[in-house]
Design a protein around this motif. Sequence first.
Motif, PDB file in Angstrom:
ATOM      1  N   ALA A 176       5.585   1.947   5.739  1.00  0.00           N
ATOM      2  CA  ALA A 176       5.272   3.347   6.068  1.00  0.00           C
ATOM      3  C   ALA A 176       5.361   4.246   4.839  1.00  0.00           C
ATOM      4  O   ALA A 176       4.612   5.216   4.713  1.00  0.00           O
ATOM      5  CB  ALA A 176       6.225   3.865   7.149  1.00  0.00           C
TER       6      ALA A 176
ATOM      7  N   SER B 230      -3.911   6.124   6.079  1.00  0.00           N
ATOM      8  CA  SER B 230      -2.595   5.977   6.686  1.00  0.00           C
ATOM      9  C   SER B 230      -1.907   4.677   6.331  1.00  0.00           C
ATOM     10  O   SER B 230      -2.548   3.638   6.149  1.00  0.00           O
ATOM     11  CB  SER B 230      -2.730   6.077   8.208  1.00  0.00           C
ATOM     12  N   THR B 231      -0.582   4.754   6.255  1.00  0.00           N
ATOM     13  CA  THR B 231       0.229   3.547   6.186  1.00  0.00           C
ATOM     14  C   THR B 231       0.543   3.055   7.607  1.00  0.00           C
ATOM     15  O   THR B 231       1.301   2.123   7.793  1.00  0.00           O
ATOM     16  CB  THR B 231       1.540   3.804   5.420  1.00  0.00           C
TER      17      THR B 231
ATOM     18  N   GLU C 104      12.376   2.124  12.651  1.00  0.00           N
ATOM     19  CA  GLU C 104      11.631   1.261  11.732  1.00  0.00           C
ATOM     20  C   GLU C 104      12.264   1.292  10.336  1.00  0.00           C
ATOM     21  O   GLU C 104      13.083   2.181  10.047  1.00  0.00           O
ATOM     22  CB  GLU C 104      10.153   1.625  11.713  1.00  0.00           C
TER      23      GLU C 104
ATOM     24  N   GLY D  27       7.703   9.765   1.647  1.00  0.00           N
ATOM     25  CA  GLY D  27       6.553   8.956   1.262  1.00  0.00           C
ATOM     26  C   GLY D  27       5.506   9.855   0.640  1.00  0.00           C
ATOM     27  O   GLY D  27       5.508  10.129  -0.556  1.00  0.00           O
ATOM     28  N   ASN D  28       4.629  10.378   1.482  1.00  0.00           N
ATOM     29  CA  ASN D  28       3.610  11.308   1.001  1.00  0.00           C
ATOM     30  C   ASN D  28       4.191  12.717   0.825  1.00  0.00           C
ATOM     31  O   ASN D  28       3.520  13.610   0.338  1.00  0.00           O
ATOM     32  CB  ASN D  28       2.438  11.324   1.993  1.00  0.00           C
ATOM     33  N   ALA D  29       5.427  12.895   1.274  1.00  0.00           N
ATOM     34  CA  ALA D  29       6.234  14.099   1.034  1.00  0.00           C
ATOM     35  C   ALA D  29       5.841  15.321   1.865  1.00  0.00           C
ATOM     36  O   ALA D  29       6.323  16.432   1.602  1.00  0.00           O
ATOM     37  CB  ALA D  29       6.277  14.450  -0.452  1.00  0.00           C
ATOM     38  N   GLY D  30       5.007  15.118   2.875  1.00  0.00           N
ATOM     39  CA  GLY D  30       4.677  16.230   3.763  1.00  0.00           C
ATOM     40  C   GLY D  30       5.860  16.621   4.635  1.00  0.00           C
ATOM     41  O   GLY D  30       6.104  17.814   4.869  1.00  0.00           O
ATOM     42  N   ASN D  31       6.603  15.628   5.094  1.00  0.00           N
ATOM     43  CA  ASN D  31       7.649  15.911   6.075  1.00  0.00           C
ATOM     44  C   ASN D  31       8.814  16.710   5.476  1.00  0.00           C
ATOM     45  O   ASN D  31       9.310  17.645   6.102  1.00  0.00           O
ATOM     46  CB  ASN D  31       8.153  14.607   6.697  1.00  0.00           C
TER      47      ASN D  31
ATOM     48  N   LYS E 267       4.863  11.832  13.466  1.00  0.00           N
ATOM     49  CA  LYS E 267       3.503  12.274  13.151  1.00  0.00           C
ATOM     50  C   LYS E 267       2.876  13.050  14.302  1.00  0.00           C
ATOM     51  O   LYS E 267       1.981  13.859  14.100  1.00  0.00           O
ATOM     52  CB  LYS E 267       2.622  11.079  12.803  1.00  0.00           C
TER      53      LYS E 267
ATOM     54  N   ASN F 206       1.460   5.060  10.847  1.00  0.00           N
ATOM     55  CA  ASN F 206       1.840   6.013  11.894  1.00  0.00           C
ATOM     56  C   ASN F 206       0.865   7.174  12.043  1.00  0.00           C
ATOM     57  O   ASN F 206       0.582   7.605  13.166  1.00  0.00           O
ATOM     58  CB  ASN F 206       3.250   6.542  11.633  1.00  0.00           C
ATOM     59  N   THR F 207       0.355   7.674  10.928  1.00  0.00           N
ATOM     60  CA  THR F 207      -0.625   8.759  11.024  1.00  0.00           C
ATOM     61  C   THR F 207      -1.876   8.277  11.759  1.00  0.00           C
ATOM     62  O   THR F 207      -2.443   9.004  12.584  1.00  0.00           O
ATOM     63  CB  THR F 207      -0.994   9.283   9.623  1.00  0.00           C
TER      64      THR F 207
ATOM     65  N   THR G 223      12.328   8.682  11.527  1.00  0.00           N
ATOM     66  CA  THR G 223      10.920   9.065  11.654  1.00  0.00           C
ATOM     67  C   THR G 223      10.093   8.224  12.622  1.00  0.00           C
ATOM     68  O   THR G 223       9.137   8.719  13.199  1.00  0.00           O
ATOM     69  CB  THR G 223      10.287   9.028  10.258  1.00  0.00           C
TER      70      THR G 223
END
Length: 373
Positions: A261, A88-89, A308, A191-195, A65, A91-92, A338
């Motif tokens: 996460a 956030s979960t 993690e 997850g949120n699919a940004g990466n 992040k 890390n953000t 990550t």
Amino acid sequence: MNNHHYTGLINKYRNRLPVDDKTRIISLNEGNTPLIQLKNLPNKLGWEHEIFCKFEGLNPTGSFKDRGMTMAVTKAVESGAQAIICASTGNTSAAAAAYAARAGIKSFVLIPEGKIALGKLSQAMMHGATVIQIKGNFDDGMRLVQELSSTMPLNLVNSINPYRLQGQKTIAFEVIEALGDAPDYHVMPVGNAGNISAHWIGYSESAGQQCGSCNLCAGQCAFKDDVISTKRPTLVGYQASGAAPFLRNEMVDSPETIATAIRIGHPVSWDLAWAAQKESTGWFEECTDEEILQAQKLLAESEGIFCEPASAITIAGLLKDVERGRYQKNSTIVCTLTGHGLKDPDTAIAQSEAPIVVEAKRDEIGAIISHHL
Ligand code: AN7
């Protein structure tokens, strides 16, 4: 200071990022993470692939992040923002809190009550964020921060903020530099699919190709003078079975997984991630919590790499898909790990053998050692 001192990814890649000479860069020298080749695991399993882990847990706050946050907070400060907010979960929120501290602005983080790993919570608290636990999940938080930031003086730093993806795309540049070209496959948790979207932007730019994923420059960003790779990898995204909207092909309302996460059911970058999967001819696959934990332990014990649970899903996915022959023979595969394992000590301790408790006596300890030698 000598010229070779590494000062973070914006300085390193400033010609490929939306900054100019006047921009005040908010950095903790993130990026430049090690690409570690796995040895023991592929040997043991007889795999004929070269497998590398990009260990993003070695960023300043312990996750990838930081790559996006240096960019998002730099642009927030440039626009005059005095405060940032995110859902956030874990890390953000840790990264937002740290980069806000570095910038000297306020941060507000919304986290799902009871569902964030201890290390991440301690980071957000320690860096002085206003930590708001909601009686709801990440997806509820995401909706709320979008509403709040549209009416209050708050800069939203979730990955719906396109500067986040711009920072995160630099992982592709580093992998290409380390390997000399793009790998055949790049594997990551989703997850949120940004990466996964950011990876695709980075690889596309590097190959001088446009990507449908890019929402910042409407397809104009492909490098004309700065092509550094001959190809783009196939992207593979792994999701936890209880939080797998890309496998269900629809949003999931009550996501559940030990990998908190990626306990996300309504990914914001839904369209971008599908575009990345299709354009790269990749795929999504799911892993159970049990598979995730086994893979985390296996990686830690066999290679000395402690990531993690959400990150370990990449190894769980490989265990499944390599055995099935889903990866072409003799491939180069990069896994994005990550986040660091220390983020979630509770999960690590719960699945490991408890320490042996004895009197502080030489003979007793000697007997135990003899037994284990
Ligand atoms: C370790 O911190 O969404 O698919 O709020 O922390 O880009 O969301 C974390 C996501 C993978 C998934 N691995 O990345 C948050 C948050 C780790 C993560 C992901 C996350 P995206």
